[in-house]
Design a protein around this motif. Structure first.
Motif, PDB file in Angstrom:
ATOM      1  N   ASP A  98      -6.017 -11.831  18.553  1.00  0.00           N
ATOM      2  CA  ASP A  98      -5.650 -12.985  17.729  1.00  0.00           C
ATOM      3  C   ASP A  98      -6.185 -12.804  16.308  1.00  0.00           C
ATOM      4  OD1 ASP A  98      -5.096 -15.400  16.589  1.00  0.00           O
ATOM      5  OD2 ASP A  98      -5.954 -16.620  18.195  1.00  0.00           O
ATOM      6  N   ASP A  99      -5.401 -12.127  15.466  1.00  0.00           N
ATOM      7  CA  ASP A  99      -5.855 -11.871  14.100  1.00  0.00           C
ATOM      8  C   ASP A  99      -5.787 -13.111  13.220  1.00  0.00           C
ATOM      9  OD1 ASP A  99      -6.710  -9.263  14.340  1.00  0.00           O
ATOM     10  OD2 ASP A  99      -4.734  -8.407  13.923  1.00  0.00           O
ATOM     11  N   ASP A 100      -5.036 -14.132  13.613  1.00  0.00           N
ATOM     12  CA  ASP A 100      -5.092 -15.398  12.875  1.00  0.00           C
ATOM     13  C   ASP A 100      -6.497 -15.992  12.999  1.00  0.00           C
ATOM     14  OD1 ASP A 100      -2.492 -15.354  11.984  1.00  0.00           O
ATOM     15  OD2 ASP A 100      -1.714 -16.601  13.596  1.00  0.00           O
ATOM     16  N   ALA A 101      -7.017 -16.016  14.223  1.00  0.00           N
ATOM     17  CA  ALA A 101      -8.381 -16.520  14.425  1.00  0.00           C
ATOM     18  C   ALA A 101      -9.385 -15.645  13.698  1.00  0.00           C
ATOM     19  CB  ALA A 101      -8.705 -16.568  15.922  1.00  0.00           C
ATOM     20  N   ASN A 123     -12.093  -6.475   7.756  1.00  0.00           N
ATOM     21  CA  ASN A 123     -11.734  -5.058   7.832  1.00  0.00           C
ATOM     22  C   ASN A 123     -11.259  -4.669   9.232  1.00  0.00           C
ATOM     23  OD1 ASN A 123     -12.089  -4.067   5.172  1.00  0.00           O
ATOM     24  ND2 ASN A 123     -14.304  -4.092   5.436  1.00  0.00           N
ATOM     25  N   ARG A 124     -11.706  -5.413  10.237  1.00  0.00           N
ATOM     26  CA  ARG A 124     -11.215  -5.175  11.591  1.00  0.00           C
ATOM     27  C   ARG A 124      -9.716  -5.433  11.670  1.00  0.00           C
ATOM     28  NH1 ARG A 124     -10.364  -2.499  15.868  1.00  0.00           N
ATOM     29  NH2 ARG A 124     -10.185  -3.676  17.812  1.00  0.00           N
ATOM     30  N   ILE A 125      -9.226  -6.430  10.932  1.00  0.00           N
ATOM     31  CA  ILE A 125      -7.784  -6.703  10.903  1.00  0.00           C
ATOM     32  C   ILE A 125      -7.047  -5.510  10.292  1.00  0.00           C
ATOM     33  CG2 ILE A 125      -5.982  -8.229  10.037  1.00  0.00           C
ATOM     34  CD1 ILE A 125      -8.060 -10.461   9.921  1.00  0.00           C
ATOM     35  N   ILE A 126      -7.600  -4.969   9.209  1.00  0.00           N
ATOM     36  CA  ILE A 126      -6.971  -3.817   8.560  1.00  0.00           C
ATOM     37  C   ILE A 126      -6.947  -2.627   9.511  1.00  0.00           C
ATOM     38  CG2 ILE A 126      -7.171  -2.186   6.640  1.00  0.00           C
ATOM     39  CD1 ILE A 126      -8.407  -4.459   4.993  1.00  0.00           C
TER      40      ILE A 126
END
Length: 251
Positions: A98-101, A123-126
């Protein structure tokens, strides 16, 4: 700490829409209806009611990630970032995809002054290379450096956000703040004007633009901008700042 990003991004209710894919049953329909009601409460700014509604549901062992995300947004709405961070972290425990969260957690950590931790989260999202709203990730990264008064590192992230979405008001606003602090008033004027163009109902960029216009000696334009802000009935903090600038321009 008041951040322009808060009402530009976070209160747009970035939700993962974790709707159950189970067989349709009365129980699943009730849960879906509860989520829809919670979304409406958050979207309408009824944060206290949303918290009262969501808190008991968040304690269920099988609570959806979206329940925690909505609860986190509600806590942000009442200026309780500590509780918001716990809720967004809980959403990620339920669904690590859940990258929104994750984005909301990154933002909340900025509000809490935990800038390094925020950047690690963003940076984890990237690294995952799956998110479709990367302009918001870069905006948050830039904001984390801006709050550390490090515009040298902040500006490239704002530019990256604008490379993805040239109509995104928040990066222009924060870029303008960096330019103004560096004495580049012409650049700041251009950035704040773009922020106003792309978010005409947002009063913070209008006030920053008026302030820069005053510093550039464009008193007539600055006065008109302040009058427009005051007519829009801003919140108390913004109103005090606008009135102070108006008095300054009258001297």
């Amino acid at each position: 700490m008041r951040l322009f990003l808060f009402f530009i991004v976070q209160m747009s209710v970035l939700l993962s829409a974790c709707v159950s894919t189970a067989v349709d049953t009365p129980q699943s329909r009730n849960r879906a209806a509860s989520l829809e009601l919670a979304r409406q409460l958050v979207d309408q700014g009824e944060y206290q009611r949303a918290i009262q509604f969501l808190l008991p549901r968040s304690r269920s062992a099988d609570a959806y990630a979206e329940v925690h995300t909505l609860l986190g947004l509600s806590f942000l709405g009442i200026n309780n970032p500590q509780a918001a961070a716990r809720s967004f972290s809980a959403a990620l425990q339920v669904n690590d995809d859940d990258d929104d969260a994750r984005l909301n957690l990154g933002y909340t950590l900025i509000v809490l002054g935990q800038f390094k931790e925020s950047r690690e989260t963003l940076n984890r999202i990237i690294e995952r290379k799956k998110y479709t709203l990367m302009e918001k990730v870069y905006l948050n990264l830039g904001l984390s450096f801006l709050q550390e008064k490090n515009c040298k590192k902040a500006v490239p992230h704002f530019q990256s956000a604008l490379d993805i979405d040239p109509t995104y008001a928040a990066p222009y606003f924060n870029l303008g703040k960096c330019q103004a602090s560096a004495g580049d008033l012409a650049g700041a004027r251009s950035s704040f004007r773009r922020a106003v163009d792309f978010c005409p109902n947002c009063l913070d960029p209008q006030l920053e633009l008026a302030t820069v216009l005053a510093r550039l000696g464009e008193k007539r334009n600055a006065k008109r901008a302040v009058e427009s802000i005051l007519k829009a009935e801003p919140n108390e903090l913004l109103k005090r700042r606008a009135l102070a600038l108006q008095r300054q321009l009258s001297n």
